[in-house]
Design a protein around this motif. Sequence first.
Motif, PDB file in Angstrom:
ATOM      1  N   TYR A  89      43.396  43.131  33.145  1.00  0.00           N
ATOM      2  CA  TYR A  89      43.841  44.340  32.453  1.00  0.00           C
ATOM      3  C   TYR A  89      43.991  44.131  30.950  1.00  0.00           C
ATOM      4  O   TYR A  89      43.818  45.062  30.168  1.00  0.00           O
ATOM      5  N   TYR A  90      44.297  42.923  30.516  1.00  0.00           N
ATOM      6  CA  TYR A  90      44.556  42.659  29.104  1.00  0.00           C
ATOM      7  C   TYR A  90      43.304  42.298  28.318  1.00  0.00           C
ATOM      8  O   TYR A  90      43.365  42.124  27.109  1.00  0.00           O
TER       9      TYR A  90
ATOM     10  N   SER B  93      39.967  42.890  26.279  1.00  0.00           N
ATOM     11  CA  SER B  93      39.495  43.999  25.441  1.00  0.00           C
ATOM     12  C   SER B  93      38.288  44.699  26.086  1.00  0.00           C
ATOM     13  O   SER B  93      37.979  45.838  25.757  1.00  0.00           O
ATOM     14  N   TRP B  94      37.621  44.030  27.022  1.00  0.00           N
ATOM     15  CA  TRP B  94      36.450  44.603  27.690  1.00  0.00           C
ATOM     16  C   TRP B  94      36.815  45.358  28.964  1.00  0.00           C
ATOM     17  O   TRP B  94      35.944  45.970  29.590  1.00  0.00           O
ATOM     18  N   TYR B  95      38.073  45.324  29.365  1.00  0.00           N
ATOM     19  CA  TYR B  95      38.494  45.906  30.635  1.00  0.00           C
ATOM     20  C   TYR B  95      38.071  47.374  30.775  1.00  0.00           C
ATOM     21  O   TYR B  95      37.654  47.815  31.838  1.00  0.00           O
ATOM     22  N   ARG B  96      38.197  48.134  29.710  1.00  0.00           N
ATOM     23  CA  ARG B  96      37.812  49.552  29.739  1.00  0.00           C
ATOM     24  C   ARG B  96      36.412  49.784  29.181  1.00  0.00           C
ATOM     25  O   ARG B  96      35.718  50.717  29.583  1.00  0.00           O
ATOM     26  N   THR B  97      35.973  48.940  28.263  1.00  0.00           N
ATOM     27  CA  THR B  97      34.682  49.125  27.606  1.00  0.00           C
ATOM     28  C   THR B  97      33.506  48.758  28.509  1.00  0.00           C
ATOM     29  O   THR B  97      32.524  49.498  28.583  1.00  0.00           O
TER      30      THR B  97
ATOM     31  N   PRO C 225      33.053  48.762  31.844  1.00  0.00           N
ATOM     32  CA  PRO C 225      32.659  49.766  32.840  1.00  0.00           C
ATOM     33  C   PRO C 225      31.972  50.983  32.222  1.00  0.00           C
ATOM     34  O   PRO C 225      31.059  51.558  32.822  1.00  0.00           O
ATOM     35  N   THR C 226      32.387  51.365  31.022  1.00  0.00           N
ATOM     36  CA  THR C 226      31.758  52.504  30.347  1.00  0.00           C
ATOM     37  C   THR C 226      30.285  52.217  30.078  1.00  0.00           C
ATOM     38  O   THR C 226      29.421  53.055  30.343  1.00  0.00           O
TER      39      THR C 226
ATOM     40  N   LYS D   6      28.329  52.008  33.484  1.00  0.00           N
ATOM     41  CA  LYS D   6      28.036  53.346  34.022  1.00  0.00           C
ATOM     42  C   LYS D   6      26.942  54.038  33.229  1.00  0.00           C
ATOM     43  O   LYS D   6      26.031  54.643  33.813  1.00  0.00           O
TER      44      LYS D   6
ATOM     45  N   SER E  36      33.023  56.289  40.383  1.00  0.00           N
ATOM     46  CA  SER E  36      33.399  56.727  39.037  1.00  0.00           C
ATOM     47  C   SER E  36      33.973  58.127  38.961  1.00  0.00           C
ATOM     48  O   SER E  36      34.688  58.450  38.021  1.00  0.00           O
TER      49      SER E  36
ATOM     50  N   ARG F 132      37.023  63.046  37.086  1.00  0.00           N
ATOM     51  CA  ARG F 132      36.416  62.995  35.750  1.00  0.00           C
ATOM     52  C   ARG F 132      34.920  62.727  35.882  1.00  0.00           C
ATOM     53  O   ARG F 132      34.490  61.942  36.712  1.00  0.00           O
TER      54      ARG F 132
END
Length: 179
Positions: free
Chosen positions: A40-41, A43-47, A49-50, A53, A112, A117
């Motif tokens: 979770y910590y 910096s790529w955790y959210r980027t 998957p974007t 996808k 996803s 969303r």
Amino acid sequence: MNTKQSQQAYPTVAKLMHWLTAVVVFALFGVGLWMVELDYYSSWYRTAPTYHKSVGILLALLIVLRMVYKYLKPAVQPIESHSKMVKISAKATHFILYVLLLTLFASGYLISTADGRGIEVFDWFVIPSLGQLFSNQEDIAGTIHEYVAYSLIVLVVLHGAAAIKHHVIDKDDTLKRML
């Protein structure tokens, strides 16, 4: 180039779509393996998957274009020296590759979009969500996505090994026709 010759060699467009698909499939698989290990910590955790996808959606569009192109163009003839079993195996393998790819796209979409969303593709456009279609959708689709991804990679590696076998051992033009 006459019709018989054109049916013996793959057109440049087909070759480009084939190799682009191969590179992107391996890249997405590698990123997928890396991505699930992120904490979770990171910096790529959210980027990550974007990007995964977005590239996956673009690959899905490429595969649809590839299927339309394949339907509209005359089929490249199998090499005459291949046995009936080799010809059947080649057709079955290609069919299964397409089924696995389409299953990956569908399961990725279900993972996803389960939260309602849509999927934003590089801020270019959004694939709308159908929402949660069944309970535990993201987990079930996630398991399918994982197993199908491994199956696809195994089949792609076997596909590549068969092409190399045709080139090195059988000394036929199977690989040369796609290079």
